[in-house]
Design a protein around this motif. Structure first.
Motif, mmCIF file in Angstrom:
data_model
loop_
_atom_site.group_PDB
_atom_site.id
_atom_site.type_symbol
_atom_site.label_atom_id
_atom_site.label_comp_id
_atom_site.label_asym_id
_atom_site.label_seq_id
_atom_site.Cartn_x
_atom_site.Cartn_y
_atom_site.Cartn_z
ATOM 1 N N GLY A 81 0.864 -1.176 0.000
ATOM 2 C CA GLY A 81 0.000 0.000 0.000
ATOM 3 C C GLY A 81 0.894 1.217 0.000
ATOM 4 N N MET A 82 0.578 2.200 -0.832
ATOM 5 C CA MET A 82 1.451 3.378 -0.910
ATOM 6 C C MET A 82 0.670 4.625 -0.531
ATOM 7 S SD MET A 82 4.456 4.701 -2.217
ATOM 8 C CE MET A 82 5.082 6.182 -3.004
ATOM 9 N N LEU A 83 1.242 5.380 0.406
ATOM 10 C CA LEU A 83 0.689 6.699 0.703
ATOM 11 C C LEU A 83 1.576 7.710 -0.017
ATOM 12 C CD1 LEU A 83 -1.476 8.145 2.510
ATOM 13 C CD2 LEU A 83 0.397 8.612 4.057
ATOM 14 N N PHE A 84 1.086 8.228 -1.137
ATOM 15 C CA PHE A 84 1.901 9.125 -1.958
ATOM 16 C C PHE A 84 2.086 10.467 -1.270
ATOM 17 C CE2 PHE A 84 0.472 6.142 -5.167
ATOM 18 C CZ PHE A 84 1.614 5.980 -5.918
ATOM 19 N N GLN A 85 3.218 11.110 -1.606
ATOM 20 C CA GLN A 85 3.473 12.455 -1.118
ATOM 21 C C GLN A 85 2.318 13.335 -1.624
ATOM 22 O OE1 GLN A 85 7.499 13.495 -2.036
ATOM 23 N NE2 GLN A 85 7.383 15.482 -1.060
ATOM 24 N N GLY A 86 1.663 14.069 -0.733
ATOM 25 C CA GLY A 86 0.539 14.901 -1.170
ATOM 26 C C GLY A 86 -0.774 14.151 -1.295
ATOM 27 N N LEU A 154 -6.504 -2.829 0.306
ATOM 28 C CA LEU A 154 -6.299 -4.193 -0.196
ATOM 29 C C LEU A 154 -5.504 -5.055 0.795
ATOM 30 C CD1 LEU A 154 -5.617 -3.144 -3.872
ATOM 31 C CD2 LEU A 154 -7.367 -4.781 -3.225
ATOM 32 N N ASP A 155 -5.547 -4.676 2.072
ATOM 33 C CA ASP A 155 -4.841 -5.411 3.126
ATOM 34 C C ASP A 155 -3.379 -5.690 2.778
ATOM 35 O OD1 ASP A 155 -7.110 -5.542 4.726
ATOM 36 O OD2 ASP A 155 -7.838 -7.311 3.659
ATOM 37 N N PRO A 156 -2.599 -4.622 2.577
ATOM 38 C CA PRO A 156 -1.205 -4.821 2.170
ATOM 39 C C PRO A 156 -0.357 -5.455 3.272
ATOM 40 C CG PRO A 156 -1.555 -2.546 2.784
ATOM 41 C CD PRO A 156 -2.912 -3.200 2.807
ATOM 42 N N GLU A 157 0.739 -6.100 2.845
ATOM 43 C CA GLU A 157 1.711 -6.629 3.810
ATOM 44 C C GLU A 157 2.790 -5.594 4.092
ATOM 45 O OE1 GLU A 157 2.897 -10.718 2.436
ATOM 46 O OE2 GLU A 157 1.174 -10.302 1.155
ATOM 47 N N ILE A 158 2.912 -4.642 3.148
ATOM 48 C CA ILE A 158 3.917 -3.586 3.284
ATOM 49 C C ILE A 158 3.218 -2.251 3.017
ATOM 50 C CG2 ILE A 158 6.057 -2.644 2.323
ATOM 51 C CD1 ILE A 158 6.414 -5.546 1.133
ATOM 52 N N ILE A 159 3.453 -1.276 3.887
ATOM 53 C CA ILE A 159 2.925 0.063 3.606
ATOM 54 C C ILE A 159 4.105 1.003 3.391
ATOM 55 C CG2 ILE A 159 1.389 1.930 4.316
ATOM 56 C CD1 ILE A 159 0.019 0.104 6.244
ATOM 57 N N LEU A 160 4.046 1.738 2.286
ATOM 58 C CA LEU A 160 5.089 2.711 1.980
ATOM 59 C C LEU A 160 4.505 4.106 2.187
ATOM 60 C CD1 LEU A 160 6.232 1.110 -1.414
ATOM 61 C CD2 LEU A 160 7.201 0.706 0.858
ATOM 62 N N VAL A 189 1.730 -5.618 9.342
ATOM 63 C CA VAL A 189 2.449 -5.030 8.206
ATOM 64 C C VAL A 189 3.877 -4.642 8.573
ATOM 65 C CG1 VAL A 189 0.459 -4.078 6.974
ATOM 66 C CG2 VAL A 189 1.529 -2.734 8.785
ATOM 67 N N SER A 190 4.716 -4.570 7.534
ATOM 68 C CA SER A 190 6.005 -3.896 7.645
ATOM 69 C C SER A 190 5.829 -2.552 6.948
ATOM 70 C CB SER A 190 7.095 -4.675 6.919
ATOM 71 O OG SER A 190 7.149 -5.984 7.413
ATOM 72 N N SER A 191 6.531 -1.539 7.425
ATOM 73 C CA SER A 191 6.364 -0.223 6.814
ATOM 74 C C SER A 191 7.703 0.402 6.476
ATOM 75 C CB SER A 191 5.631 0.727 7.756
ATOM 76 O OG SER A 191 4.432 0.173 8.194
ATOM 77 N N ILE A 192 7.700 1.151 5.378
ATOM 78 C CA ILE A 192 8.851 1.985 5.043
ATOM 79 C C ILE A 192 8.316 3.400 4.884
ATOM 80 C CG2 ILE A 192 10.762 2.387 3.456
ATOM 81 C CD1 ILE A 192 10.445 -0.471 2.456
ATOM 82 N N ALA A 193 8.843 4.324 5.675
ATOM 83 C CA ALA A 193 8.421 5.719 5.564
ATOM 84 C C ALA A 193 9.625 6.552 5.202
ATOM 85 C CB ALA A 193 7.821 6.192 6.881
ATOM 86 N N VAL A 194 9.481 7.461 4.253
ATOM 87 C CA VAL A 194 10.572 8.380 3.968
ATOM 88 C C VAL A 194 10.150 9.774 4.407
ATOM 89 C CG1 VAL A 194 11.337 6.976 2.009
ATOM 90 C CG2 VAL A 194 9.966 8.995 1.580
ATOM 91 N N THR A 195 11.082 10.514 4.976
ATOM 92 C CA THR A 195 10.738 11.832 5.511
ATOM 93 C C THR A 195 11.999 12.644 5.760
ATOM 94 O OG1 THR A 195 9.460 12.967 7.234
ATOM 95 C CG2 THR A 195 10.797 11.098 7.954
ATOM 96 N N HIS A 196 11.835 13.964 5.899
ATOM 97 C CA HIS A 196 12.953 14.735 6.449
ATOM 98 C C HIS A 196 12.532 15.355 7.778
ATOM 99 C CE1 HIS A 196 10.824 18.088 4.720
ATOM 100 N NE2 HIS A 196 10.985 17.606 3.519
ATOM 101 N N ASP A 197 11.394 14.865 8.301
ATOM 102 C CA ASP A 197 10.853 15.357 9.574
ATOM 103 C C ASP A 197 11.370 14.455 10.705
ATOM 104 O OD1 ASP A 197 9.274 15.806 11.804
ATOM 105 O OD2 ASP A 197 7.369 15.681 10.728
ATOM 106 N N MET A 198 12.340 14.961 11.475
ATOM 107 C CA MET A 198 12.967 14.129 12.521
ATOM 108 C C MET A 198 12.014 13.819 13.675
ATOM 109 S SD MET A 198 15.727 13.088 11.455
ATOM 110 C CE MET A 198 15.975 12.097 12.905
ATOM 111 N N VAL A 199 11.100 14.754 13.953
ATOM 112 C CA VAL A 199 10.126 14.500 15.025
ATOM 113 C C VAL A 199 9.321 13.254 14.670
ATOM 114 C CG1 VAL A 199 8.122 15.420 16.254
ATOM 115 C CG2 VAL A 199 9.999 16.950 15.608
#
Ligand code: ADP
Ligand code: MG
Length: 248
Positions: A81-86, A154-160, A189-199
């Motif tokens: 599952g992808m949460l797109f930027q914006g 869709l009940d993902p195993e990985i969320i991005l 799920v396993s998740s991968i998040a990309v960010t520049h927000d350290m908090v």
């Protein structure tokens, strides 16, 4: 669960990913931090095969996704599952149609069943009775929630997650971070998040990885990252203009 080996991607003469290595364990939330333009979104798109890397391997369990044909890649994509930027909601579709979009395309479910799943996913992100509205009628925070409901439809195993908290106020950012933690608690799920927000990184990560000049230069738990001696990582996490990372 996911093992990325020696990933390379360039656009023309611009080298973006230059031999990136990273492993994500089952159930883990991995947060990839890095400056704007470092290639964070490109990395997520490579994982989803939306961008074709030049070289490298992306292993999911025992399979190298990059060695698969399009049909195999499409099957893998369905497990993500992808949460797109914006957010990337469809403006001309209702919330119900947005969240149900993948379900209607990928599953042979009846209308009743799809509506029920959409209701459940919206409830999971704390929304109800907004199915008939359009994205333009929602606040920024609600849109992010709807986008998340669509990502988990869709009940993902990985969320991005691509910059889940960028562009929202600090209070909404905290609510989104809590929502991400809640998703990881409630869903297998396993998740991968990309960010520049350290908090955000400190709040949601099991482990944090710093992407710099196309490679992961350090990986550690939030506690390890906070007391790292690596000057690159220190400069990034303290947000300093002074250090080994040049501004140009
Ligand atoms: N489809 C593309 N075509 C050409 N260059 C691209 C493309 N996608 C990304 N890039 C370039 O790759 C670099 C990394 O982009 P991106 O992954 O979006 O950075 P970020 O870390 O901010 O998410 C940027 O210099 C960007 O201009
Ligand atoms: Mg990006």
């Amino acid at each position: 669960m996911i093992r990325i080996r020696n990933l390379h991607k360039r656009f023309g003469s611009k080298m973006v990913l230059r031999g990136l290595n990273l492993e994500i364990q089952p159930g883990e939330t991995m947060v990839i931090i890095g400056r704007s333009g470092e290639g964070k979104s490109v990395l997520l798109k490579c994982i989803l095969s939306l961008i074709e890397p030049d070289r490298g391997e992306i292993w999911f369990n025992q399979e190298n996704i990059l060695a698969l044909k399009e049909s195999g890649r499409a099957r893998f994509r369905q497990r993500c599952g992808m949460l797109f930027q914006g957010g990337a909601l469809f403006d001309s579709l209702t919330i119900e149609e947005n969240v149900g979009f993948g379900l209607r395309r990928m599953k042979n479910y009846g209308e009743e069943r799809i509506r029920k799943i959409v209701r459940e996913k919206l409830a999971l992100v704390g929304l109800k009775e907004i199915e008939h509205l359009y994205p333009a009628e929602l606040s920024g925070g609600m849109k992010k929630r709807v986008a998340l409901a669509r990502a988990i439809a869709l009940d993902p195993e990985i969320i991005l997650y691509d910059e889940p908290t960028t562009g929202v106020d600090p209070i909404m950012a905290d609510a989104i971070n809590e929502l991400i933690n809640e998703m990881n608690r409630k869903l297998p799920v396993s998740s991968i998040a990309v960010t520049h927000d350290m908090v955000s990184a400190y709040k949601i990560a099991d482990r944090i990885a710093l992407l710099h000049q196309g490679r992961i230069v350090e990986v550690g738990t939030p506690a390890q990252i906070k007391r790292t001696c690596n000057p690159l990582v220190r400069q990034f996490v303290t947000g300093s203009a002074h250090g080994p990372i040049s501004l140009i």
